[in-house]
Each structure stands twice: as C-alpha cells, then as structure tokens.
Design a protein around this motif. Structure first.
Motif, mmCIF file in Angstrom:
data_model
loop_
_atom_site.group_PDB
_atom_site.id
_atom_site.type_symbol
_atom_site.label_atom_id
_atom_site.label_comp_id
_atom_site.label_asym_id
_atom_site.label_seq_id
_atom_site.Cartn_x
_atom_site.Cartn_y
_atom_site.Cartn_z
ATOM 1 N N GLY A 10 0.875 -1.151 -0.029
ATOM 2 C CA GLY A 10 -0.135 0.131 0.025
ATOM 3 C C GLY A 10 0.778 1.242 -0.078
ATOM 4 N N GLU A 12 3.915 1.429 -1.217
ATOM 5 C CA GLU A 12 4.419 1.692 -2.528
ATOM 6 C C GLU A 12 3.530 2.106 -3.615
ATOM 7 O OE1 GLU A 12 7.767 -2.073 -2.168
ATOM 8 O OE2 GLU A 12 5.662 -2.450 -3.169
ATOM 9 N N ASP A 13 2.321 1.539 -3.627
ATOM 10 C CA ASP A 13 1.173 1.893 -4.316
ATOM 11 C C ASP A 13 0.827 3.443 -4.285
ATOM 12 O OD1 ASP A 13 1.276 -0.681 -5.188
ATOM 13 O OD2 ASP A 13 -0.587 -1.258 -4.378
ATOM 14 N N ALA A 14 0.930 4.019 -3.101
ATOM 15 C CA ALA A 14 0.690 5.244 -2.956
ATOM 16 C C ALA A 14 1.786 6.409 -3.154
ATOM 17 C CB ALA A 14 0.216 5.492 -1.572
ATOM 18 N N ALA A 137 -3.785 -3.069 1.818
ATOM 19 C CA ALA A 137 -2.896 -2.398 1.024
ATOM 20 C C ALA A 137 -3.813 -1.145 0.319
ATOM 21 C CB ALA A 137 -2.488 -3.284 0.027
ATOM 22 N N ALA A 138 -5.043 -1.524 0.081
ATOM 23 C CA ALA A 138 -5.883 -0.215 -0.357
ATOM 24 C C ALA A 138 -6.334 0.912 0.662
ATOM 25 C CB ALA A 138 -7.093 -0.857 -1.170
ATOM 26 N N LYS A 141 -3.157 2.962 0.950
ATOM 27 C CA LYS A 141 -3.023 3.811 0.096
ATOM 28 C C LYS A 141 -4.271 4.899 0.090
ATOM 29 C CE LYS A 141 -3.084 4.225 -5.175
ATOM 30 N NZ LYS A 141 -3.607 3.595 -6.493
ATOM 31 N N ARG A 142 -5.299 4.733 0.358
ATOM 32 C CA ARG A 142 -6.358 5.471 0.507
ATOM 33 C C ARG A 142 -5.934 6.536 1.622
ATOM 34 N NH1 ARG A 142 -10.071 1.211 0.110
ATOM 35 N NH2 ARG A 142 -10.402 1.070 2.170
ATOM 36 N N GLU A 145 -3.426 8.929 0.395
ATOM 37 C CA GLU A 145 -3.808 9.861 -0.533
ATOM 38 C C GLU A 145 -4.729 11.097 0.019
ATOM 39 O OE1 GLU A 145 -6.025 7.102 -3.404
ATOM 40 O OE2 GLU A 145 -4.186 6.899 -4.227
#
Length: 164
Positions: A10, A12-14, A137-138, A141-142, A145
C-alpha cells in the motif's frame, strides 16, 4: 500475503518513498518488510517526533513520507502535530500500532489502548482502524492519498491481528 507485506504494498502503491520509525514489536514486522522494498527507504529514528519531522521533510523534498510508530509514541506527538504538521499543512501519514485494545494480550498496554482513539478525536485527527481481513494495501493507499490531498495528518491504527 502477510499484513506487513500488504501495508508495504500500500505504501509503494501510494508513492511513499520513505518510512520513518521507532519500531516496537508489531511495527518492527512492517519495517522488516519496508527494508526489503526497493521503493520505500527505511529510516530509524530515536524519537517519534523525529519520525514526524523526517517524514514531513521527505514530503517537502518532493517525496512522500510515512511515520510508523506505536500508540505510546503517537501520544507524545501532540506538539509536533500542532506546531509542524497542522500549522504548515504538511501531509503526514501515520501507521500506528494500537497496543492495549481488546485484541492485545499484553496487559500493561491497556492504559494506552483506552486513551488512543479518544486522544485522536480530541486532537481532531482523521483516523481509521485497519481491517486486516479486508484489502489492507488499499486502506493504506487511501490513507496516504487523504493525507496528501488534505495536506494534513491521517492515522491508520493497526492491531497485531492485522499483521497476520
């Protein structure tokens, strides 16, 4: 995938580039996964307030920083949250181990667990409880963000169960 690996994915994705930490047992599991990441730099610090300053510095330098600490350390961060993060409207994403809630088997953490969420509410800090059974992970990321878009803090509270 373990919860620690999901949290790092998460981050990394962000686009998080740096994770500053004063590790405890649970956070140490996440930092071990961060150290294996090619995208997120692990930075160990001596105090939680230093972790906040390092993460904010990463954001000011064009990266994205995150703070990984225990709730006891978060409770020490009132001054830097008010005097740095909130005052200068800096994004600052926190992953905080929620020691002392009903899921924590270690009795001496209970006083911290009783006051953590009430303190976050009193400080008016946006926060959420992680759901390790969902898409962790989501969630991470949220949270990152939200912190970036709101130009302020966001705290994701995790339990030992979330790391399984």
């Amino acid at each position: 995938m373990s919860g620690a690996a999901a949290i790092v994915r998460g981050l990394e994705d962000a686009g998080v580039t740096l994770a500053a930490s004063v590790p405890d047992t649970w956070i140490g599991k996440i930092m071990a996964a961060v150290r294996a990441s090619a995208k997120v730099r692990a930075v160990d610090v001596a105090r939680e307030e230093e972790a906040v300053a390092v993460a904010c510095g990463a954001n000011l330098a064009g990266g994205r920083g995150a703070v990984l600490i225990q709730n006891a350390g978060l409770l020490n961060c009132g001054g830097i949250l008010a005097g740095l993060v909130e005052l200068y409207r800096l994004p600052c994403f926190f992953i905080v181990s929620l020691r002392g809630d009903h899921r924590d088997p270690v009795y001496y953490h209970a006083p911290k667990g009783r006051v953590t969420q009430a303190t976050l509410q009193a400080w008016r800090l946006p926060h959420a409880l992680a759901d390790g059974k969902g898409d962790l992970a989501a969630q991470v990321k949220r949270g990152v963000e939200f912190s970036v878009e709101s130009r302020g803090p966001f705290v994701l509270l995790i339990s030992g169960e979330d790391l399984a």
